[in-house]
Design a protein around this motif. Sequence first.
Motif, PDB file in Angstrom:
ATOM      1  N   GLU A 363       6.744  -1.487   4.264  1.00 52.66           N
ATOM      2  CA  GLU A 363       5.762  -0.689   4.992  1.00 52.66           C
ATOM      3  C   GLU A 363       4.533  -0.502   4.100  1.00 52.66           C
ATOM      4  N   THR A 364       3.382  -0.852   4.621  1.00 50.44           N
ATOM      5  CA  THR A 364       2.176  -0.965   3.795  1.00 50.44           C
ATOM      6  C   THR A 364       1.036  -0.139   4.358  1.00 50.44           C
ATOM      7  N   THR A 365       0.393   0.614   3.483  1.00 46.92           N
ATOM      8  CA  THR A 365      -0.861   1.294   3.801  1.00 46.92           C
ATOM      9  C   THR A 365      -1.882   0.892   2.747  1.00 46.92           C
ATOM     10  N   ILE A 366      -3.009   0.359   3.189  1.00 48.69           N
ATOM     11  CA  ILE A 366      -4.084  -0.038   2.278  1.00 48.69           C
ATOM     12  C   ILE A 366      -5.328   0.760   2.633  1.00 48.69           C
ATOM     13  N   ASP A 367      -5.842   1.494   1.671  1.00 51.05           N
ATOM     14  CA  ASP A 367      -7.147   2.141   1.813  1.00 51.05           C
ATOM     15  C   ASP A 367      -8.160   1.199   1.163  1.00 51.05           C
ATOM     16  N   TRP A 368      -8.893   0.449   1.985  1.00 55.02           N
ATOM     17  CA  TRP A 368      -9.624  -0.746   1.550  1.00 55.02           C
ATOM     18  C   TRP A 368     -11.122  -0.486   1.500  1.00 55.02           C
TER      19      TRP A 368
END
Length: 568
Positions: A363-368
């Motif tokens: 499960e991935t969350t990227i603040d890009w």
Amino acid sequence: LSFGWGDGGGGPDRQMLENYARIKDYPVLPRLQMGRVEDFFANLPTEGVPTFTGELYLELHRATLTTQGLVKKLNRESEHRLVEAEAFAALASLPTGRTGLLGGRQSGSEYPRDRLDQSWKSLLLNQFHDILPGSSINEVYQDTHPALRAVVATAEDIRNGAICSLTGAGSGLEPGGIAVANPALQSRPLTVAVPDEMAAGGLPASVRQKIEGGVLLHDPARQLGAFEVVVPRGHTESSEPTAAEVTATRSGSGFVIENDLVHVAIGADGTLHRVFDKRADRDALSDRGNQLWAYVDRPRAWDAWDIDETYENAGFELADVESIEIIESGPLRASVRVIRAWRNSRFVQTYRLLSGSARIDIETTIDWHERMMLIRALFPTSVHTHEATFETIFGVHKRPTHRNTSWERARFEVSAHRFVDLSEPAYGVAVLNDGKYGHSVVGGTIGLSLVRGPLSPDPFADEGEHRFTYSLLPHQGDWIDAGVVHEAHVINAPLVAVPVAGDASGLPALVSIEGVSLGFSTLKRAHDRDGLVLRLYEPHGIAGRTVLTFSRDVRSATAVTLLEEDMD
């Protein structure tokens, strides 16, 4: 000869029609005749025309598989939520007397045809060839994002209301149970996360684990049909957890999550140092899995559209880890969270493993907040094969895993829908996803493109938060034997949990199958006649016989086309 504004789906304008009138009979030019596209193709010669078998791969615009990742994620969610809404609304519209299996004389709830049609049209509009590929200007996505979120919300509202109706309990009553619905053709174990307030009725300890923000219900031995009420009012049964549990422990400088199927070692660098498959007594990986690589992404032209073949020459691994910790230690699910900070961006990835399952979810969350960069995840597998299997609509496409020829070298970034698989005759490894489309396979290494940051035509493309899941699935047998299509469907269409009144009751699946395995496409009310339309497809390329068994009497059945026109 053809003319018209084809780029936007339009026909000829006034100037084109005037030109046609002037030159249609002009000497030395071919004689012209106005006609319809259908007539043109119907009059094409059929004998002696060469044919081409295989993929007509466009050696251009490969970045459109990744750019504007939020639109692609919302598109995937919209597709699955609308199918679920249609299916359960269609079931709820049938007679719903409680004396038999979906039978009786009472009329069902009204089928929300207008709301569904409006939502489908909104989804299809936003699949326009510059919106979904991510090559539109910023103002377009200011409209697209809320439009697709509205599609998902409407579909979920229709779906959940239909499930409440099917259980015989109105959604307005005080909840006393949880109805769990299965939006798939095949049965599957009970696995669903619910908020704390939904799990207040008392749950068996053997299927309950406290997790962040709620409770996980998981029972790998329970095979759900259409849906069942798993927590009726007053149910206070308590039992010990099952023996097939999963654990998370510290091991040296890293961590291990393990069940009776796989042993997964996560190193201090946050990558998968080992995935050992106990069933096959072999390692699924040949090197560290889920390596995150950043590449300088400055295409020679068309920022949003292209990735250059030489992008791999300017790449480096994101090796630094800010923190790594166990957040769930079993017995039903174990999880290890890895947090990375790189430049102005932040990556939060949670490895999850369920008891009784070999699938490792990431499960991935990227603040890009980067420009002109590409992030990819790499999985060097231990599988040796000359072909990889990529899912497409209603089937798969096979591509070589080597780059011997110029054609093969050009396919350094290719499309896939919900999975890519590498299989030997008796073993394989698949990478599944719930909203990504850009992939690569070279040798035994599967690559997945996660996020980009082009400057043109939208200088803010992909800026902000991205949430998605991709999974590593080691399996016995090839991708067909292992049911990879079903596993990919599971992570895209998880079981649905809806609070219902305590007097609610479950119902069996409308249809079960035996024989050749089929994929589920659609269950809906017919467009312009009475009855249901059930669309199934054969995803593996296998010829054979399948028997459909319905849980209620079928008055008649007719084969129809996609336009719901009767076939012979």
